[in-house]
Design a protein around this motif. Structure first.
Motif, PDB file in Angstrom:
ATOM      1  N   ILE A  10      10.117  62.928  67.536  1.00  0.00           N
ATOM      2  CA  ILE A  10      10.131  63.360  66.127  1.00  0.00           C
ATOM      3  C   ILE A  10       9.239  62.454  65.276  1.00  0.00           C
ATOM      4  N   ILE A  11       9.276  61.163  65.537  1.00  0.00           N
ATOM      5  CA  ILE A  11       8.416  60.234  64.795  1.00  0.00           C
ATOM      6  C   ILE A  11       6.950  60.532  65.087  1.00  0.00           C
ATOM      7  N   ALA A  12       6.613  60.758  66.353  1.00  0.00           N
ATOM      8  CA  ALA A  12       5.225  61.039  66.724  1.00  0.00           C
ATOM      9  C   ALA A  12       4.730  62.340  66.097  1.00  0.00           C
ATOM     10  N   ILE A  13       5.558  63.378  66.129  1.00  0.00           N
ATOM     11  CA  ILE A  13       5.171  64.655  65.534  1.00  0.00           C
ATOM     12  C   ILE A  13       4.971  64.506  64.032  1.00  0.00           C
ATOM     13  N   THR A  14       5.862  63.781  63.383  1.00  0.00           N
ATOM     14  CA  THR A  14       5.751  63.564  61.938  1.00  0.00           C
ATOM     15  C   THR A  14       4.482  62.796  61.586  1.00  0.00           C
ATOM     16  N   MET A  15       4.178  61.761  62.356  1.00  0.00           N
ATOM     17  CA  MET A  15       2.981  60.973  62.085  1.00  0.00           C
ATOM     18  C   MET A  15       1.712  61.794  62.291  1.00  0.00           C
ATOM     19  N   LEU A  16       1.657  62.569  63.365  1.00  0.00           N
ATOM     20  CA  LEU A  16       0.466  63.385  63.609  1.00  0.00           C
ATOM     21  C   LEU A  16       0.310  64.467  62.547  1.00  0.00           C
ATOM     22  N   CYS A  17       1.402  65.114  62.168  1.00  0.00           N
ATOM     23  CA  CYS A  17       1.335  66.154  61.136  1.00  0.00           C
ATOM     24  C   CYS A  17       0.884  65.564  59.800  1.00  0.00           C
ATOM     25  N   THR A  18       1.336  64.372  59.484  1.00  0.00           N
ATOM     26  CA  THR A  18       0.900  63.713  58.249  1.00  0.00           C
ATOM     27  C   THR A  18      -0.589  63.406  58.298  1.00  0.00           C
ATOM     28  N   PHE A  19      -1.043  62.835  59.405  1.00  0.00           N
ATOM     29  CA  PHE A  19      -2.458  62.500  59.562  1.00  0.00           C
ATOM     30  C   PHE A  19      -3.331  63.744  59.497  1.00  0.00           C
ATOM     31  N   LEU A  20      -2.966  64.765  60.265  1.00  0.00           N
ATOM     32  CA  LEU A  20      -3.767  65.991  60.268  1.00  0.00           C
ATOM     33  C   LEU A  20      -3.663  66.732  58.939  1.00  0.00           C
ATOM     34  N   GLY A  21      -2.540  66.598  58.256  1.00  0.00           N
ATOM     35  CA  GLY A  21      -2.401  67.211  56.938  1.00  0.00           C
ATOM     36  C   GLY A  21      -3.398  66.634  55.945  1.00  0.00           C
ATOM     37  N   PHE A  22      -3.571  65.307  55.985  1.00  0.00           N
ATOM     38  CA  PHE A  22      -4.573  64.689  55.124  1.00  0.00           C
ATOM     39  C   PHE A  22      -5.979  65.165  55.491  1.00  0.00           C
ATOM     40  N   LEU A  23      -6.252  65.272  56.789  1.00  0.00           N
ATOM     41  CA  LEU A  23      -7.567  65.760  57.211  1.00  0.00           C
ATOM     42  C   LEU A  23      -7.794  67.198  56.761  1.00  0.00           C
ATOM     43  N   MET A  24      -6.776  68.040  56.894  1.00  0.00           N
ATOM     44  CA  MET A  24      -6.904  69.429  56.472  1.00  0.00           C
ATOM     45  C   MET A  24      -7.180  69.531  54.977  1.00  0.00           C
ATOM     46  N   ALA A  25      -6.517  68.705  54.188  1.00  0.00           N
ATOM     47  CA  ALA A  25      -6.702  68.730  52.745  1.00  0.00           C
ATOM     48  C   ALA A  25      -8.071  68.177  52.351  1.00  0.00           C
ATOM     49  N   TRP A  26      -8.576  67.240  53.138  1.00  0.00           N
ATOM     50  CA  TRP A  26      -9.824  66.587  52.789  1.00  0.00           C
ATOM     51  C   TRP A  26     -11.048  67.379  53.260  1.00  0.00           C
ATOM     52  N   ILE A  27     -11.003  67.929  54.467  1.00  0.00           N
ATOM     53  CA  ILE A  27     -12.168  68.594  55.046  1.00  0.00           C
ATOM     54  C   ILE A  27     -12.247  70.062  54.636  1.00  0.00           C
ATOM     55  N   LYS A  28     -11.146  70.783  54.675  1.00  0.00           N
ATOM     56  CA  LYS A  28     -11.061  72.179  54.244  1.00  0.00           C
ATOM     57  C   LYS A  28     -12.039  73.117  54.959  1.00  0.00           C
ATOM     58  N   ALA A  29     -12.157  72.972  56.261  1.00  0.00           N
ATOM     59  CA  ALA A  29     -12.952  73.880  57.083  1.00  0.00           C
ATOM     60  C   ALA A  29     -11.978  74.779  57.845  1.00  0.00           C
ATOM     61  N   VAL A  30     -12.103  76.071  57.670  1.00  0.00           N
ATOM     62  CA  VAL A  30     -11.146  77.016  58.245  1.00  0.00           C
ATOM     63  C   VAL A  30     -11.055  76.905  59.770  1.00  0.00           C
ATOM     64  N   PRO A  31     -12.177  76.820  60.516  1.00  0.00           N
ATOM     65  CA  PRO A  31     -12.038  76.689  61.974  1.00  0.00           C
ATOM     66  C   PRO A  31     -11.311  75.402  62.391  1.00  0.00           C
ATOM     67  N   LEU A  32     -11.584  74.320  61.692  1.00  0.00           N
ATOM     68  CA  LEU A  32     -10.914  73.064  62.009  1.00  0.00           C
ATOM     69  C   LEU A  32      -9.419  73.141  61.714  1.00  0.00           C
TER      70      LEU A  32
END
Length: 60
Positions: A10-32
């Motif tokens: 659960i900790i690992a999933i939460t950390m990865l989702c947080t990290f990728l969430g920031f990337l998704m918000a920052w990059i905003k490329a639909v394929p990524l």
């Protein structure tokens, strides 16, 4: 052992989702974003499958 694996997962999933969430918000490329969502889904599926296997083999 089941509880420690559950907590670590659960900790690992939460950390990865947080990290990728920031990337998704920052990059905003639909394929990524699609790839990231797919990978997160695969990770959650594998985590659930592994937890079920550990739970089922605990009695052996």
């Amino acid at each position: 052992m089941f509880k420690s694996n559950l907590l670590a997962g659960i900790i690992a999933i939460t950390m990865l989702c947080t990290f990728l969430g920031f990337l998704m918000a920052w990059i905003k490329a639909v394929p990524l974003i699609a790839i990231m969502v797919f990978v997160i889904g695969l990770m959650i599926y594998d985590f659930i499958k592994t937890m079920r296997e550990i739970r089922d083999n605990a009695g052996n």
